[in-house]
Design an enzyme around this catalytic site. Sequence first.
Site, PDB file in Angstrom:
ATOM      1  N   TYR A   1      62.296 -41.115  10.144  1.00  0.00           N
ATOM      2  CA  TYR A   1      63.541 -40.532  10.671  1.00  0.00           C
ATOM      3  C   TYR A   1      63.169 -39.322  11.511  1.00  0.00           C
ATOM      4  CZ  TYR A   1      68.140 -38.244  10.750  1.00  0.00           C
ATOM      5  OH  TYR A   1      69.320 -37.638  11.131  1.00  0.00           O
TER       6      TYR A   1
ATOM      7  N   ASP B   1      56.006 -35.354  14.452  1.00  0.00           N
ATOM      8  CA  ASP B   1      57.271 -34.776  14.020  1.00  0.00           C
ATOM      9  C   ASP B   1      57.013 -34.097  12.676  1.00  0.00           C
ATOM     10  OD1 ASP B   1      59.711 -34.077  13.111  1.00  0.00           O
ATOM     11  OD2 ASP B   1      60.639 -36.057  13.285  1.00  0.00           O
TER      12      ASP B   1
ATOM     13  N   LYS C   1      63.540 -27.033   9.702  1.00  0.00           N
ATOM     14  CA  LYS C   1      63.590 -26.691   8.280  1.00  0.00           C
ATOM     15  C   LYS C   1      62.937 -25.336   7.957  1.00  0.00           C
ATOM     16  CE  LYS C   1      63.836 -31.619   7.170  1.00  0.00           C
ATOM     17  NZ  LYS C   1      65.157 -31.944   6.703  1.00  0.00           N
TER      18      LYS C   1
HETATM   19  N1  PMP Z   1      62.578 -35.143  11.781  1.00  0.00           N
HETATM   20  C1  PMP Z   1      62.290 -35.230  10.478  1.00  0.00           C
HETATM   21  C2  PMP Z   1      60.942 -35.653  10.050  1.00  0.00           C
HETATM   22  C3  PMP Z   1      63.272 -34.916   9.538  1.00  0.00           C
HETATM   23  O1  PMP Z   1      62.985 -35.007   8.238  1.00  0.00           O
HETATM   24  C4  PMP Z   1      64.553 -34.502   9.977  1.00  0.00           C
HETATM   25  C5  PMP Z   1      65.659 -34.140   9.006  1.00  0.00           C
HETATM   26  N2  PMP Z   1      65.538 -34.556   7.731  1.00  0.00           N
HETATM   27  C6  PMP Z   1      64.786 -34.428  11.361  1.00  0.00           C
HETATM   28  C7  PMP Z   1      63.775 -34.742  12.232  1.00  0.00           C
HETATM   29  C8  PMP Z   1      66.126 -33.989  11.885  1.00  0.00           C
HETATM   30  O2  PMP Z   1      66.318 -32.642  11.659  1.00  0.00           O
HETATM   31  P1  PMP Z   1      67.793 -32.038  11.641  1.00  0.00           P
HETATM   32  O3  PMP Z   1      68.482 -32.617  10.461  1.00  0.00           O
HETATM   33  O4  PMP Z   1      67.569 -30.563  11.555  1.00  0.00           O
HETATM   34  O5  PMP Z   1      68.439 -32.418  12.924  1.00  0.00           O
END
Ligand code: PMP
Length: 428
Positions: A142, A237, A265
Site C-alpha cells: 500500500y 516507500d 508517520k
Molecule cells: N505508504 C505506506 C507504506 C503506508 O503504510 C501508508 C499509510 N499506512 C502510506 C504510504 C500512506 O500514507 P498516508 O496515510 O499518510 O497518506
Amino acid sequence: MTRSEQLFEKAQQHIPGGVNSPVRAFKGVGGTPVFIAKADGAYMYDADGKQYIDYVGSWGPMILGHNHPNIREAVHKAVDNGLSYGAPTESEITMAELVKQIVPSMEKVRMVNSGTEATMTAIRLARGYTGRNKLVKFEGCYHGHADSLLVKAGSGALTLGVPNSPGVPADFAKHTLTVEFNNLESVKQIFADCGDDIACIIVEPVAGNMNCIPPTEGFLQGLREICDQYGAVLIFDEVMTGFRVSASGAQGYYGITPDLTTLGKVIGGGMPVGAFGGKAEIMNHIAPDGPVYQAGTLSGNPIAMAAGIAALTLIKEQADSIYPTITHLAEKLCIGFKQAAEKAGVALTTNQVGGMFGFFFTDKESVTSYQQATECDQAKFRKFYQLMLEQGVYLAPSAFEAGFTSTAHTEEDIAKTIAAAEVAFTKL
Ligand code: PMP
C-alpha cells in the site's frame, strides 16, 4: 451501551462509515471501534475511560510513545508564533537537514502533508524524469490512495476486499504493473517484456500493509540491479519503515540505496507530515527548479515542522538506545506470542524487523508472500483480536497491518500483553 457504541452510532449519521479513514471502522475485526479520548506513553484511553496497551501508535508515528513531552512542548512553543504563513521558514531548513543527516540517500528533500502525497509525487517525478509512463508495484503493498497506486493495494483496501478501487479509470490503472512481493523472477520477467517503458519500481522495503513481510535475501538488491540495468527509478516507500526498522529506515537496515525515498508517520511526530527526496539529479526536476509540478498550501507548516524536528532530534541523538529497545520489545512480544500459542495448540507464525512485527494464524513455518498472508485464518484473527481488546490490548484492527513497539513500552507491558495472549489463545 458503552460511550464508544453511542459515539459510533452518532458518527455514522454524519461521516461515511463513522470514520475518517476506513480501517478505523473495525470492518476487519467486527464490533464497535474504540473511540479514543486521550493517549500517553504506551497507553490509550477510550471514551469510557478504559486503558489499552497500544501497538498501533497512530499507525506508526508514535515511536517515542504518545504525547512525548519534547514534541508537545515544541508544538506549544510554535503555536505562539502563529499557525501557518505560506512562506518559507527556517524550521523547514532544520527539518531538511535532519532528514538528510539521518537518511543520507536523500540529497534533497521536500515536505508534504501525508504519505499519499509523498508517494504520488515520487511517482510523478520518476515519470517526468524518465519520460516513461509505467510503474511497477507489488501486490499487497500500500502506498496511499493516489489513483495509480490503488491497484492490488494492501492495508484498508485489502481489509475491505477491494484492492482495486472503483473510480480509478482503467486508462490510468493500465500503467500500473503489479508483481509478487519477494518474487524477483516476476520482476525480471516484466522488465524483459517492457523495461524500456517502466519509469520506476515502488516498494515497501518491509511490507507492512499485508501484515508484516520482510524482504527475502537478495530481493531488494535484485530490484536495485534491475533498475540500474533498465534506467528505472527505484523508490523505497519508507512511510512505515522510515525511522522505524532503523534510524535510517530499511535502506540503512539492509544496506540498499534507493534513488528516491518517501517518508511519513514518524517524520511528523504525530502531526500530518510526509516527505519525498533522493538523488539531487532527480529532485532537481521538481518545480520550481524543474518542470514536474507539485505544491502544497500547508506544506512545511511551522507547527508540523516543530513536532517533526523534536521527534527527529531525539531519534538522531538517541538512536543507539531507541532501536535496540524497540527491537528487543518486538522480539520479546513475538517469542511470547509464539510460545503462548504453542502451549494452547494454536498454529502461529510471526515476523519482525526492528520495532515492526506481525503474526499469522497459519501452520506454515514462515510467511514471505502476499498469497500466504491472505491464506491465513482470518476468523481466528478476528476472535483473537476481540479477546485481546477486552483485556486492554489495542492491536491493529486488521490481519493485514503490521504492529509497532515504542520506547514507551516497558517489559511489564510486554509481559501483560503475552499473558493476555495466553488467555486469548486458549479460548480460540
Ligand atoms: N505508504 C505506506 C507504506 C503506508 O503504510 C501508508 C499509510 N499506512 C502510506 C504510504 C500512506 O500514507 P498516508 O496515510 O499518510 O497518506
